[in-house]
Design a protein around this motif. Structure first.
Motif, PDB file in Angstrom:
ATOM      1  N   GLN A   3       0.832  -1.196   0.000  1.00 22.59           N
ATOM      2  CA  GLN A   3       0.000   0.000   0.000  1.00 22.59           C
ATOM      3  C   GLN A   3       0.871   1.252   0.000  1.00 22.59           C
ATOM      4  N   VAL A   6       2.265   1.977  -3.484  1.00 21.95           N
ATOM      5  CA  VAL A   6       1.273   2.536  -4.406  1.00 21.95           C
ATOM      6  C   VAL A   6       1.125   4.031  -4.177  1.00 21.95           C
ATOM      7  N   ILE A   7       1.217   4.455  -2.924  1.00 20.74           N
ATOM      8  CA  ILE A   7       1.035   5.862  -2.592  1.00 20.74           C
ATOM      9  C   ILE A   7       2.284   6.679  -2.929  1.00 20.74           C
ATOM     10  N   ASP A  38      -4.357   7.950  -6.034  1.00 23.47           N
ATOM     11  CA  ASP A  38      -3.422   7.157  -5.234  1.00 23.47           C
ATOM     12  C   ASP A  38      -2.553   8.007  -4.307  1.00 23.47           C
ATOM     13  N   SER A 137     -12.111   2.390  -3.152  1.00 28.70           N
ATOM     14  CA  SER A 137     -10.920   3.161  -3.527  1.00 28.70           C
ATOM     15  C   SER A 137      -9.715   2.794  -2.669  1.00 28.70           C
TER      16      SER A 137
END
Length: 253
Positions: A3, A6-7, A38, A137
């Motif tokens: 995660q 992705v950010i 994102d 999302s």
């Protein structure tokens, strides 16, 4: 871990661009960062000298909007709306998603009435649709309890940490440390009790073993004494008179 990756990637792209651009071009980069689905943390972008420099330019509202997305909520935006650029529909929803994240950091079960107020939503149907969109999302994960009217949060994405949050984080970590110390003390006490009990059991077992050995020894001694008594108290040999060797003659007197 995935995660965070992705950010991070789109944010780095905006940071690199912001370091090279100024004025309207820089404002476009900020808009793209706010639109990006994102990107939920903005601290690195806010630290760019070119972005900081917007404070003294006509583009200052975009700097303030970026700060709002970094640590603010949707109600904060509404309170200062006249000083900030108008948000697009995707930006509005994104700030509402981030507001849910902020609320989840304070409570794991968020009542609908709190969400309706903080997100400025008129009815429960629209609220649930908004929450479901946030879940899809990957901003938040949780379950809607429609009977009790609350959102139970499992996890959320992270947000930028503000100076006011540091004391709260320190307090939370201190409470966690204190809890760990209490648990450790309890475990150590249990270990001491368990060792004491073990020693008592071992002592008792040794005493029982000694007693059993003493009883066995006493029984063996008694049996030996009885056997010896039988041997010494049996019949003795007697001599038989009147028997003579073969061929001897008996005479009458």
């Amino acid at each position: 871990m995935s995660q965070e990756k992705v950010i991070e990637k789109p944010l780095q792209q905006f940071v690199v661009q912001a370091q090279k651009l100024e004025g309207d071009s820089l404002v476009e980069v900020i808009k793209q960062a706010l639109d990006c689905v994102d990107t939920f943390v903005f601290a690195e972008l806010l630290e760019c000298p070119n972005v900081i420099a917007l404070e003294t330019t006509p583009h200052a509202p975009y700097l303030h909007a970026l700060r709002m997305f970094s640590q603010g909520t949707y109600l904060d935006y509404l309170d200062k709306k006249e000083y900030l650029p108008e948000l697009s529909e995707p930006q509005k929803k994104k700030l509402q998603y981030l507001t849910i994240v902020t609320l989840a950091n304070k409570m794991k079960r968020i009542p609908y009435d709190v969400l309706l107020k903080e997100l400025d939503v008129d009815n429960v149907r629209d609220l649930e649709d908004l929450i479901i969109e946030a879940i899809y999302s990957n901003v938040v994960s949780g379950e809607l309890d429609q009977q009790s009217d609350y959102l139970e949060v499992d996890w959320t994405v992270g947000r930028d940490v503000g100076s006011n949050d540091i004391d709260n984080m320190i307090g939370t970590l201190q409470q966690w440390c204190d809890s760990c110390e209490n648990v450790l003390s309890t475990v150590q006490a249990r270990i001491v009790d368990a060792n004491r009990t073990k020693q008592d059991v071992l002592k008792h077992r040794a005493a029982v073993d000694n007693e059993v050995a003493s009883v066995k020894k006493a029984i063996r001694t008694q049996i030996q004494d009885e056997e010896m008594s039988v041997d010494t108290s049996g019949p003795t040999k007697k001599s038989v008179k009147g028997i003579k060797p073969s061929g001897a003659k008996f005479w009458n007197k």
